[in-house]
Design an enzyme around this catalytic site. Structure first.
Site, PDB file in Angstrom:
ATOM      1  N   SER A  30      36.556  46.557  38.724  1.00 40.68           N
ATOM      2  CA  SER A  30      37.666  45.763  39.373  1.00 40.68           C
ATOM      3  C   SER A  30      37.071  44.441  40.040  1.00 40.68           C
ATOM      4  O   SER A  30      36.734  43.607  39.373  1.00 40.68           O
ATOM      5  CB  SER A  30      38.348  46.802  40.419  1.00 40.68           C
ATOM      6  OG  SER A  30      39.342  46.136  40.885  1.00 40.68           O
ATOM      7  N   ASP A  40      29.936  33.227  34.602  1.00 47.51           N
ATOM      8  CA  ASP A  40      30.243  32.120  33.604  1.00 47.51           C
ATOM      9  C   ASP A  40      30.274  30.959  34.379  1.00 47.51           C
ATOM     10  O   ASP A  40      30.329  29.793  33.608  1.00 47.51           O
ATOM     11  CB  ASP A  40      31.972  32.594  33.656  1.00 47.51           C
ATOM     12  CG  ASP A  40      32.504  33.300  32.679  1.00 47.51           C
ATOM     13  OD1 ASP A  40      31.541  34.119  31.987  1.00 47.51           O
ATOM     14  OD2 ASP A  40      33.582  33.599  32.525  1.00 47.51           O
ATOM     15  N   LYS A 100      37.701  47.304  34.259  1.00 47.98           N
ATOM     16  CA  LYS A 100      39.113  47.399  34.913  1.00 47.98           C
ATOM     17  C   LYS A 100      39.498  46.134  35.358  1.00 47.98           C
ATOM     18  O   LYS A 100      39.113  45.404  36.165  1.00 47.98           O
ATOM     19  CB  LYS A 100      39.341  48.259  36.249  1.00 47.98           C
ATOM     20  CG  LYS A 100      40.599  48.487  36.803  1.00 47.98           C
ATOM     21  CD  LYS A 100      40.433  49.333  38.012  1.00 47.98           C
ATOM     22  CE  LYS A 100      41.706  49.605  38.755  1.00 47.98           C
ATOM     23  NZ  LYS A 100      42.271  48.209  39.166  1.00 47.98           N
TER      24      LYS A 100
END
Length: 431
Positions: A310, A321, A335
């Site tokens: 999460s 990224d 999740k």
């Protein structure tokens, strides 16, 4: 002829009035119980991520329920639970007043029980451990991420909702609960666990002067609660005052928490770039951006495992990224759905899936997780072995940091990003 016309007109008019009464009157003559049900229905109607509501007529579900008498609060609660169950979404659920208060308390930094973060497996419906809270009775009992809870005090978990299971595991300090646990096809085993007060201190930090070429600040973030951002920022400052030139951020077994805390902590590490995209029911993308005020630019490696979920995945994906950090460890939990809490007028509440999130490179991690840049498997460690020579994931992180220092000639973040950061993937939309 005129009479027949009048009669037909009267019947048509009567039918219109009759239909109007059936479909509109409930909005003007609702009982208190119907009003509470209608309140819950409206919240889901307005906020739920899937505008098809699991391919069903959401308005008709409301109408059918309001045409029945709701004679007690318990009947109303049952009707709300039945309505939410039709969405086939284990994360959208009804919370009785005590459950709603408990969930608010846990995100504020206090908890009494055994210290397990749990979820329903969307495919099998089984009750699954996301991660134990570090130092909790469940952690000390050896429960691991992905363990399946077969029963609680003899009651099969299949007969319980997620919040009913959580409620049964909570309780006063000193009381006991018996869990039957199944792991990777092995025979189920029963564990008697003594409940205790659980300290939810989200940050553990230390300076490591011996493992790497330069001093390393090790920070373990255990939960994204209301205190997490402030405590992590103070840990970074304190470690740099002690001489830390590189950092290892440990998100292993961090099952998440408050979305906003995950975003704010990402901003502590990032000068620029998108942190996360959220996608609502109309497939409209919103984004959270860094604010150009990173607390440190020192080299960073992030540790992840199967219990990283999460908000932890939001943070890990943002750092990966944006080329700010490499990830070491195992594929994360997966999740990628966002829930909001809504309080109902009687003190009960709803947890409603309102959006899904994507990483800055538009990677949808729900049920897939985030792949580490350097995969390193890990067996269970004792608490005193974490971030030591006995911890292979930590040692792999130290090796990456040492490599950056050798290549760059100095522990500078710009050199680290240039020499060791993974290649940026081309953005793609995942729907």
């Amino acid at each position: 002829m005129g009479k027949r016309f009048w009669l037909a007109g009267f019947l048509i008019f009567s039918q219109i009035i009759f239909t109007f009464v059936i479909w509109v009157a409930p909005a003007y003559a609702l009982t208190d119980e119907q009003k509470l049900f209608n309140e819950a229905w409206r919240i889901v109607n307005r906020a739920y991520v899937d505008e098809t509501f699991n391919d069903q007529n959401w308005w008709m579900i409301r109408q059918k329920t309001l045409q029945k008498p709701l004679r007690s609060r318990e009947e109303t609660y049952t009707a709300i639970q039945s309505m939410l169950a039709s969405l086939d979404d284990p994360f959208t659920r009804f919370l009785r007043p005590s459950q709603y208060r408990s969930l608010q308390v846990s995100t504020a930094g206090e908890l009494t029980g055994i210290g397990l973060q749990i979820a329903l497996d969307a495919e099998t419906g089984s009750l699954q451990v996301i991660a134990p809270i570090e130092g909790s009775p469940a952690d000390k009992a050896g429960i691991l991420p992905r363990d399946r809870i077969v029963s609680i005090d003899g009651t099969p978990s299949e007969a319980l909702t997620l919040d009913e299971a959580a409620t049964r595991m909570r309780g006063p300090a000193g009381s006991k609960v018996v869990l039957t646990i199944e792991r990777d096809g092995k025979s189920p085993r029963s564990l008697t666990i003594v409940r205790d007060r659980i300290e939810l201190n989200p940050v553990v930090a230390k300076l490591d002067r011996t493992s790497a070429a330069v001093p390393v600040g090790y920070i373990r973030l255990t939960q994204f609660n209301a205190n997490a951002t402030t405590e992590l920022a103070e840990a970074v400052r304190d470690l740099e005052r002690q001489g830390a030139q590189e950092f290892v951020l440990d998100l292993r077994n961090n099952s998440g928490g408050l979305l906003q805390a995950g975003i704010e902590i990402a901003r502590l590490w990032l000068d620029e770039g998108t942190i996360v995209y959220t996608v609502n029911r109309q497939s409209v993308l919103d984004s959270y951006e860094s604010t150009g005020s990173a607390l440190t630019r020192a080299p960073l490696v992030v540790l992840v495992n199967r219990g990283t979920a999460s908000a932890s995945e939001i943070l890990a994906g943002a750092l990966q990224d944006n080329g700010r950090a490499q990830l070491v460890g195992e594929t994360t939990f997966g999740k990628g759905l966002i829930q909001s809490l809504f309080e109902l007028s009687d003190g009960s509440g709803l947890a409603v899936t309102v959006a899904k999130y994507e990483t800055p490179n538009h990677h949808d991690i729900n049920k897939l997780g985030i792949q580490p840049d350097v995969p390193v498997a890990l067996e269970q460690l004792e608490r005193e072995q974490v971030a030591t020579s006995d911890d292979p994931q930590y040692q792999a992180a130290i090796a990456l940091l040492d490599q950056a220092t050798v290549l760059a000639g100095a522990p500078d973040q710009a050199a680290w990003s240039k020499q060791t950061a993974p290649k940026r993937r081309l953005p793609f939309l995942s729907r």
